[in-house]
Design a protein around this motif. Sequence first.
Motif, PDB file in Angstrom:
ATOM      1  N   MET A   1       6.729  21.281  -5.012  1.00 38.51           N
ATOM      2  CA  MET A   1       6.044  20.337  -5.550  1.00 38.51           C
ATOM      3  C   MET A   1       4.659  20.523  -4.869  1.00 38.51           C
ATOM      4  O   MET A   1       4.724  20.551  -3.626  1.00 38.51           O
ATOM      5  N   SER A   2       3.726  20.396  -5.457  1.00 41.31           N
ATOM      6  CA  SER A   2       2.421  20.647  -4.820  1.00 41.31           C
ATOM      7  C   SER A   2       2.114  19.343  -4.002  1.00 41.31           C
ATOM      8  O   SER A   2       2.571  18.306  -4.204  1.00 41.31           O
ATOM      9  N   ARG A   3       1.255  19.647  -2.782  1.00 35.66           N
ATOM     10  CA  ARG A   3       1.340  18.401  -1.905  1.00 35.66           C
ATOM     11  C   ARG A   3       0.177  17.304  -2.639  1.00 35.66           C
ATOM     12  O   ARG A   3       0.480  16.361  -2.256  1.00 35.66           O
ATOM     13  N   TYR A   4      -0.558  17.902  -3.613  1.00 29.62           N
ATOM     14  CA  TYR A   4      -1.409  16.813  -4.074  1.00 29.62           C
ATOM     15  C   TYR A   4      -0.509  15.678  -4.984  1.00 29.62           C
ATOM     16  O   TYR A   4      -0.998  14.511  -5.024  1.00 29.62           O
ATOM     17  N   LEU A   5       0.412  16.198  -5.415  1.00 26.75           N
ATOM     18  CA  LEU A   5       1.187  15.115  -6.088  1.00 26.75           C
ATOM     19  C   LEU A   5       2.028  14.116  -4.983  1.00 26.75           C
ATOM     20  O   LEU A   5       1.990  12.963  -5.372  1.00 26.75           O
ATOM     21  N   TYR A   6       2.358  14.384  -3.744  1.00 26.32           N
ATOM     22  CA  TYR A   6       2.589  13.722  -2.785  1.00 26.32           C
ATOM     23  C   TYR A   6       1.558  12.693  -2.333  1.00 26.32           C
ATOM     24  O   TYR A   6       1.682  11.540  -2.301  1.00 26.32           O
ATOM     25  N   TYR A   7       0.280  13.356  -2.446  1.00 28.46           N
ATOM     26  CA  TYR A   7      -0.621  12.571  -2.085  1.00 28.46           C
ATOM     27  C   TYR A   7      -1.223  11.604  -3.106  1.00 28.46           C
ATOM     28  O   TYR A   7      -1.529  10.345  -2.863  1.00 28.46           O
ATOM     29  N   PHE A   8      -0.923  11.703  -4.477  1.00 27.99           N
ATOM     30  CA  PHE A   8      -1.142  10.789  -5.405  1.00 27.99           C
ATOM     31  C   PHE A   8      -0.192   9.661  -5.103  1.00 27.99           C
ATOM     32  O   PHE A   8      -0.377   8.575  -5.323  1.00 27.99           O
ATOM     33  N   SER A 182      10.366  -8.126 -10.435  1.00 30.01           N
ATOM     34  CA  SER A 182      10.370  -7.259  -8.979  1.00 30.01           C
ATOM     35  C   SER A 182      10.706  -5.766  -9.184  1.00 30.01           C
ATOM     36  O   SER A 182      10.054  -4.901  -8.697  1.00 30.01           O
ATOM     37  N   TYR A 183      11.679  -5.611 -10.094  1.00 33.49           N
ATOM     38  CA  TYR A 183      12.067  -4.204 -10.492  1.00 33.49           C
ATOM     39  C   TYR A 183      10.945  -3.278 -10.950  1.00 33.49           C
ATOM     40  O   TYR A 183      10.532  -2.486 -10.378  1.00 33.49           O
ATOM     41  N   SER A 184      10.132  -3.980 -11.976  1.00 29.40           N
ATOM     42  CA  SER A 184       9.011  -2.977 -12.487  1.00 29.40           C
ATOM     43  C   SER A 184       7.693  -3.049 -11.400  1.00 29.40           C
ATOM     44  O   SER A 184       7.016  -1.992 -11.425  1.00 29.40           O
ATOM     45  N   ALA A 185       7.460  -4.111 -10.709  1.00 30.40           N
ATOM     46  CA  ALA A 185       6.488  -4.025  -9.765  1.00 30.40           C
ATOM     47  C   ALA A 185       6.781  -2.668  -8.404  1.00 30.40           C
ATOM     48  O   ALA A 185       5.856  -2.230  -8.069  1.00 30.40           O
ATOM     49  N   SER A 186       8.216  -3.012  -7.971  1.00 29.12           N
ATOM     50  CA  SER A 186       8.599  -1.908  -7.157  1.00 29.12           C
ATOM     51  C   SER A 186       8.451  -0.440  -7.884  1.00 29.12           C
ATOM     52  O   SER A 186       8.167   0.489  -7.127  1.00 29.12           O
ATOM     53  N   MET A 187       8.799  -0.443  -8.983  1.00 23.16           N
ATOM     54  CA  MET A 187       8.778   1.071  -9.871  1.00 23.16           C
ATOM     55  C   MET A 187       7.374   1.438  -9.869  1.00 23.16           C
ATOM     56  O   MET A 187       7.001   2.711  -9.787  1.00 23.16           O
ATOM     57  N   TYR A 188       6.319   0.538  -9.735  1.00 27.05           N
ATOM     58  CA  TYR A 188       4.845   0.962 -10.114  1.00 27.05           C
ATOM     59  C   TYR A 188       4.391   1.750  -8.921  1.00 27.05           C
ATOM     60  O   TYR A 188       3.546   2.521  -8.799  1.00 27.05           O
ATOM     61  N   MET A 189       5.053   1.494  -7.763  1.00 27.92           N
ATOM     62  CA  MET A 189       4.758   2.200  -6.274  1.00 27.92           C
ATOM     63  C   MET A 189       4.926   3.793  -6.579  1.00 27.92           C
ATOM     64  O   MET A 189       4.067   4.606  -5.935  1.00 27.92           O
ATOM     65  N   PHE A 190       5.832   4.091  -7.759  1.00 28.90           N
ATOM     66  CA  PHE A 190       5.844   5.603  -7.690  1.00 28.90           C
ATOM     67  C   PHE A 190       5.135   6.282  -8.704  1.00 28.90           C
ATOM     68  O   PHE A 190       5.219   7.608  -9.031  1.00 28.90           O
ATOM     69  N   ILE A 191       4.338   5.407  -9.290  1.00 27.60           N
ATOM     70  CA  ILE A 191       3.461   5.858 -10.711  1.00 27.60           C
ATOM     71  C   ILE A 191       2.387   6.904 -10.308  1.00 27.60           C
ATOM     72  O   ILE A 191       1.728   7.534 -11.277  1.00 27.60           O
ATOM     73  N   GLY A 192       2.025   7.210  -9.216  1.00 28.96           N
ATOM     74  CA  GLY A 192       1.095   7.906  -8.777  1.00 28.96           C
ATOM     75  C   GLY A 192       1.098   9.351  -9.243  1.00 28.96           C
ATOM     76  O   GLY A 192       0.138  10.151  -9.627  1.00 28.96           O
ATOM     77  N   ALA A 193       2.326   9.816  -9.364  1.00 28.93           N
ATOM     78  CA  ALA A 193       2.619  11.000  -9.716  1.00 28.93           C
ATOM     79  C   ALA A 193       2.157  11.319 -11.219  1.00 28.93           C
ATOM     80  O   ALA A 193       1.891  12.546 -11.619  1.00 28.93           O
ATOM     81  N   VAL A 194       2.004  10.274 -11.851  1.00 31.92           N
ATOM     82  CA  VAL A 194       1.492  10.424 -13.317  1.00 31.92           C
ATOM     83  C   VAL A 194       0.035  11.110 -13.528  1.00 31.92           C
ATOM     84  O   VAL A 194      -0.175  11.294 -14.592  1.00 31.92           O
ATOM     85  N   ASN A 195      -0.789  10.897 -12.328  1.00 29.88           N
ATOM     86  CA  ASN A 195      -2.046  11.402 -12.373  1.00 29.88           C
ATOM     87  C   ASN A 195      -2.035  12.940 -12.848  1.00 29.88           C
ATOM     88  O   ASN A 195      -3.052  13.837 -13.310  1.00 29.88           O
TER      89      ASN A 195
END
Length: 364
Positions: A1-8, A182-195
């Motif tokens: 996995m590209s480092r940029y995905l981790y950055y996002f 709380s579930y949906s707000a917590s899951m939003y933390m992972f959404i950066g990969a969708v960039n």
Amino acid sequence: MSRYLYYFILITMVTNLIVSVPKILMRDSKDGVILSMIIAVITGIILTIIVINLFSYFPNMTFPEILKKSTPKWFYFPILLYFASSWFAAGLITLTNYILMFNTFVSPETSITITTLAFLLVISFGMFIKEKSVLYMTELVLIIFLPFISFLLIKVYTEPKFEWDFVKIAFTYLNDYPSYNSYSASMYMFIGAVNIVIFNKYIKIKKKAGLKQMVILGLTGVFILFTTYFIPIGFNGFEQIDNLTFPWITTSDSVRMKYSIIERATFLFIILFIGVAFISLLIHWYVSLKLFGSIFHFKKFKLKDTNLTPYLIVFLFGLMALATTRVINEFELVKLSMLFYNLIPLFYGVLIVSLLTAKRRLKL
């Protein structure tokens, strides 16, 4: 996995560490928030891996290019419009949160319109740079700011005023039924990969994400969510935590650095997190601009040889941002943020179904 995905992913997690997400979690402190975070980490990891692995079937292609190549206009147009609008809303939530925070704690005498214009001016310049430049800028911002943010988090964890007994009280609600908010707000933390919907063309995914990536995402997600929720409780107590408008700002104000030029950690927190928020907002609106540009392109709207459609879209972004920050307050913003977060599962569902449809039609 590209480092940029981790950055996002990391940029999104850090940006939302001190704004709407902790406030929503605090509201549900007695309604299953811990179990909600645990489920969100598991779901967030799985969905992130699925999305990244699906995009690996379409190397050097953006999401609009994938859909336009594999599906008719009646299918891809509403999907791209939905994603473009969602990404604009995500950036608008970030922008509004940080503007309200800035005006409340840093410059209360400044007009919110002037503050918004200042933010928009900086962001607008970044909206027209190349995709690779956005990637390099993201890496540079993390290299500069992350060490200082890490230092402040270590300082918070080692502060004598931090009471682990309050954290233990919060853990007594572990067995409560989970809360969807709380579930949906917590899951939003992972959404950066969708960039990756735009940056897949410039990020090389050499192999599919697997167990190693799942472990890294899981440990990072657990740490960020634990920090987001439990640190304010450790400083402010459990019973009254849901009454705080900006839990993390109140928490950081409890931290002192005796031998620093700036003794109160609050100002450092705000400055550092605003720096990260700028790049987060830039990425969200950059992706939104590209998605809108893929479905709206006015050929005759040009000046000499330059098409002005992107400039019109950015101008409309600014107008909507100005209108929003002028009329909204902190409590209304939390409600709107909660509504947006609640749609995250639908967001992932539409993305995954679209990619599976494209994969089947292209016979990959």
